[in-house]
Design a protein around this motif. Sequence first.
Motif, PDB file in Angstrom:
ATOM      1  N   ASN A 123      13.871   6.476 109.508  1.00  0.00           N
ATOM      2  CA  ASN A 123      13.110   6.615 108.255  1.00  0.00           C
ATOM      3  C   ASN A 123      13.545   5.553 107.250  1.00  0.00           C
ATOM      4  OD1 ASN A 123      11.422   8.682 108.897  1.00  0.00           O
ATOM      5  ND2 ASN A 123      12.536  10.275 107.767  1.00  0.00           N
ATOM      6  N   LYS A 163      12.114   2.394 108.290  1.00  0.00           N
ATOM      7  CA  LYS A 163      10.654   2.422 108.184  1.00  0.00           C
ATOM      8  C   LYS A 163      10.168   2.344 106.738  1.00  0.00           C
ATOM      9  CE  LYS A 163       8.620   6.397 109.320  1.00  0.00           C
ATOM     10  NZ  LYS A 163       8.126   7.483 110.153  1.00  0.00           N
ATOM     11  N   ASP A 214      18.941   3.591 101.864  1.00  0.00           N
ATOM     12  CA  ASP A 214      18.047   2.420 101.936  1.00  0.00           C
ATOM     13  C   ASP A 214      17.619   2.046 100.527  1.00  0.00           C
ATOM     14  OD1 ASP A 214      15.357   3.555 101.135  1.00  0.00           O
ATOM     15  OD2 ASP A 214      15.840   4.892 102.825  1.00  0.00           O
ATOM     16  N   ARG A 229       4.068  14.734 104.146  1.00  0.00           N
ATOM     17  CA  ARG A 229       4.461  13.345 103.953  1.00  0.00           C
ATOM     18  C   ARG A 229       4.298  12.973 102.487  1.00  0.00           C
ATOM     19  NH1 ARG A 229       2.304   8.960 107.308  1.00  0.00           N
ATOM     20  NH2 ARG A 229       4.484   8.290 107.302  1.00  0.00           N
ATOM     21  N   GLY A 230       5.117  12.023 102.033  1.00  0.00           N
ATOM     22  CA  GLY A 230       5.035  11.595 100.635  1.00  0.00           C
ATOM     23  C   GLY A 230       3.699  10.913 100.351  1.00  0.00           C
ATOM     24  N   THR A 290       4.532  11.258 111.175  1.00  0.00           N
ATOM     25  CA  THR A 290       3.899  12.558 111.443  1.00  0.00           C
ATOM     26  C   THR A 290       4.287  13.615 110.409  1.00  0.00           C
ATOM     27  OG1 THR A 290       5.800  13.178 112.752  1.00  0.00           O
ATOM     28  CG2 THR A 290       3.962  12.183 113.924  1.00  0.00           C
ATOM     29  N   GLY A 291       5.354  13.345 109.658  1.00  0.00           N
ATOM     30  CA  GLY A 291       5.831  14.355 108.705  1.00  0.00           C
ATOM     31  C   GLY A 291       6.650  15.435 109.381  1.00  0.00           C
ATOM     32  N   LEU A 343      11.834  15.021 109.157  1.00  0.00           N
ATOM     33  CA  LEU A 343      12.774  15.670 108.244  1.00  0.00           C
ATOM     34  C   LEU A 343      12.881  17.179 108.474  1.00  0.00           C
ATOM     35  CD1 LEU A 343      12.477  13.931 104.759  1.00  0.00           C
ATOM     36  CD2 LEU A 343      14.240  13.694 106.488  1.00  0.00           C
TER      37      LEU A 343
HETATM   38  P1  ADP Z   1       7.486  10.853 108.624  1.00  0.00           P
HETATM   39  O1  ADP Z   1       8.581   9.877 108.507  1.00  0.00           O
HETATM   40  O2  ADP Z   1       6.942  10.964 109.981  1.00  0.00           O
HETATM   41  O3  ADP Z   1       6.457  10.697 107.573  1.00  0.00           O
HETATM   42  P2  ADP Z   1       9.496  12.794 107.898  1.00  0.00           P
HETATM   43  O4  ADP Z   1       9.481  14.270 108.043  1.00  0.00           O
HETATM   44  O5  ADP Z   1      10.570  12.055 108.557  1.00  0.00           O
HETATM   45  O6  ADP Z   1       8.077  12.325 108.340  1.00  0.00           O
HETATM   46  O7  ADP Z   1       9.501  12.483 106.376  1.00  0.00           O
HETATM   47  C1  ADP Z   1       8.657  13.166 105.522  1.00  0.00           C
HETATM   48  C2  ADP Z   1       8.334  12.319 104.311  1.00  0.00           C
HETATM   49  O8  ADP Z   1       9.511  12.120 103.530  1.00  0.00           O
HETATM   50  C3  ADP Z   1       7.884  10.944 104.625  1.00  0.00           C
HETATM   51  O9  ADP Z   1       6.510  10.921 104.925  1.00  0.00           O
HETATM   52  C4  ADP Z   1       8.212  10.217 103.355  1.00  0.00           C
HETATM   53  O10 ADP Z   1       7.250  10.459 102.391  1.00  0.00           O
HETATM   54  C5  ADP Z   1       9.484  10.856 102.927  1.00  0.00           C
HETATM   55  N1  ADP Z   1      10.678  10.102 103.362  1.00  0.00           N
HETATM   56  C6  ADP Z   1      11.533  10.430 104.342  1.00  0.00           C
HETATM   57  N2  ADP Z   1      12.530   9.524 104.424  1.00  0.00           N
HETATM   58  C7  ADP Z   1      12.305   8.624 103.479  1.00  0.00           C
HETATM   59  C8  ADP Z   1      12.978   7.427 103.023  1.00  0.00           C
HETATM   60  N3  ADP Z   1      14.095   6.998 103.581  1.00  0.00           N
HETATM   61  N4  ADP Z   1      12.441   6.732 101.998  1.00  0.00           N
HETATM   62  C9  ADP Z   1      11.315   7.149 101.408  1.00  0.00           C
HETATM   63  N5  ADP Z   1      10.629   8.266 101.774  1.00  0.00           N
HETATM   64  C10 ADP Z   1      11.114   8.970 102.796  1.00  0.00           C
END
Ligand code: ADP
Length: 459
Positions: free
Chosen positions: A363, A366, A391, A410-411, A420-421, A424
């Motif tokens: 993440n 990404k 990060d 997802r954000g 995929t959300g 986390l």
């Molecule tokens: P995905 O990465 O598949 O979207 P995750 O469950 O890993 O799903 O994360 C959920 C959401 O949390 C992400 O869509 C993003 O909005 C936010 N997020 C997670 N990690 C980070 C990060 N390192 N920096 C910014 N936003 C993050």
Amino acid sequence: MVQTYITEDFREAVKQVLDNALKGKETANFEFPLFTNEGEHVMVLLNSSTRRNAAGEITGVLGVGQDITELVGHRNNLELKVDQRTLKLKQASQYSRSLIEASLDPLVTISAEGIITDVNEGSIEVTGVAREKLIGTDFSNYFTEPDLALAGYQEAFEKGSVRNYPLTIRHKNGQLTDVLYNASVYRDTDGNILGVFAAARDITQLVSSRKKLELRTRELYEALKKEKDLNELKSRFVSTASHEFRTPLSAINFAAGSIKKYWSKMKPIMVAKKLDKIENQVLHMTELLDDILLVGQAESGKMRNHPLTLNLGNFICEIIEEVYHSSKKAQKIVLVDTESLKSTDIYIDEKLGRNIFTNLISNAVKFSPNEHQVTVELSSEKEHTIISVTDFGIGIPKSELEKIFMPFIRGKNVDLIQGTGLGLSIVKEAVNLIGGELFVNSTEGKGTTFIVKIPKKQL
Ligand code: ADP
């Protein structure tokens, strides 16, 4: 002729009275019985006085006898009545005492000053304090909330009585008894309040069954909520999954369709590009399926925690390498180890641990631009090993910080960055399962840090 005589046992005493008067010692109101020769009984009140001549010498005795038979009769009658009354009162008090003692509930009388004046066996039992020690002490001492007890007492005093006032009595060994306190004032014959008569009904069992019932209701409510959450999750899953699968499927379909249609006209490099695309989309779908399976396992409690002792350096470096190689970005992932913890061990389930850090580090990569490095930092607390992933990327909007741990959420700022959300939510479940803690600090547009605290092995 009626003659009277003094019975044997009084003769000496009467003689003494007259003799005393002869010696100058007068007697007033000496009572004695006389009997007539007809057997009649007469009570006499004798007053003796000394007679003297002008020179003051004793010349004789004057004895005046008065028939008080009737008076004595009245008096005896009266005394008998008083005796009978006293006996009745005594019996009544004994009766009420046994009535009070027959009650298992604690009963007390309390003076107008709030001091205990009497108690029954029930009060002794419930407090563990002896009768003599209870009597004379402030009654509110024996409650967990003395102020409340005083207020109840005051209310009884002001209104004449108080009903079902909830209080808790503390035994001297600490045991608590929940009671309903009922009290009424008692008065003297003029109507002045003398104090309060109080009875406490033990409702500990009632309270405990009520508490059990409340607990059970809460459990049921929580189970229901979980069920509801699961249902919501399922419907979110259906809509997201269908969307998430549809996108790669149409990309695959499109790529395959072009190859089929333009096969003869396409340069090999173009065909290879399309095949790469298909491969990538298949890979993405596989990841998606894996994640969905994991979430499903987590939700149904099928994820298992089998911790092992692992070398911390090896564990984390392997994950960093893997993420680095599978990412299309050439981003630096730096390991910071100021406390030289790389050579130490951690005690963690390898699969869960990998899931946690693969997700967090990928993440971080990404969601941040190419030129910005990602750091993985090792540190230690008394009971935890801490791994944080930082990060300098897009960050997470404050309003979404809580929600991002839910599946498929997802954000809003992710834009075209794929995902995929689910990552986390898997991380959160896995951290819970290993008994760890998970924290996030993030500022939108600046960057994000996820902190995972892993419990050290308890020896
Ligand atoms: P995905 O990465 O598949 O979207 P995750 O469950 O890993 O799903 O994360 C959920 C959401 O949390 C992400 O869509 C993003 O909005 C936010 N997020 C997670 N990690 C980070 C990060 N390192 N920096 C910014 N936003 C993050």
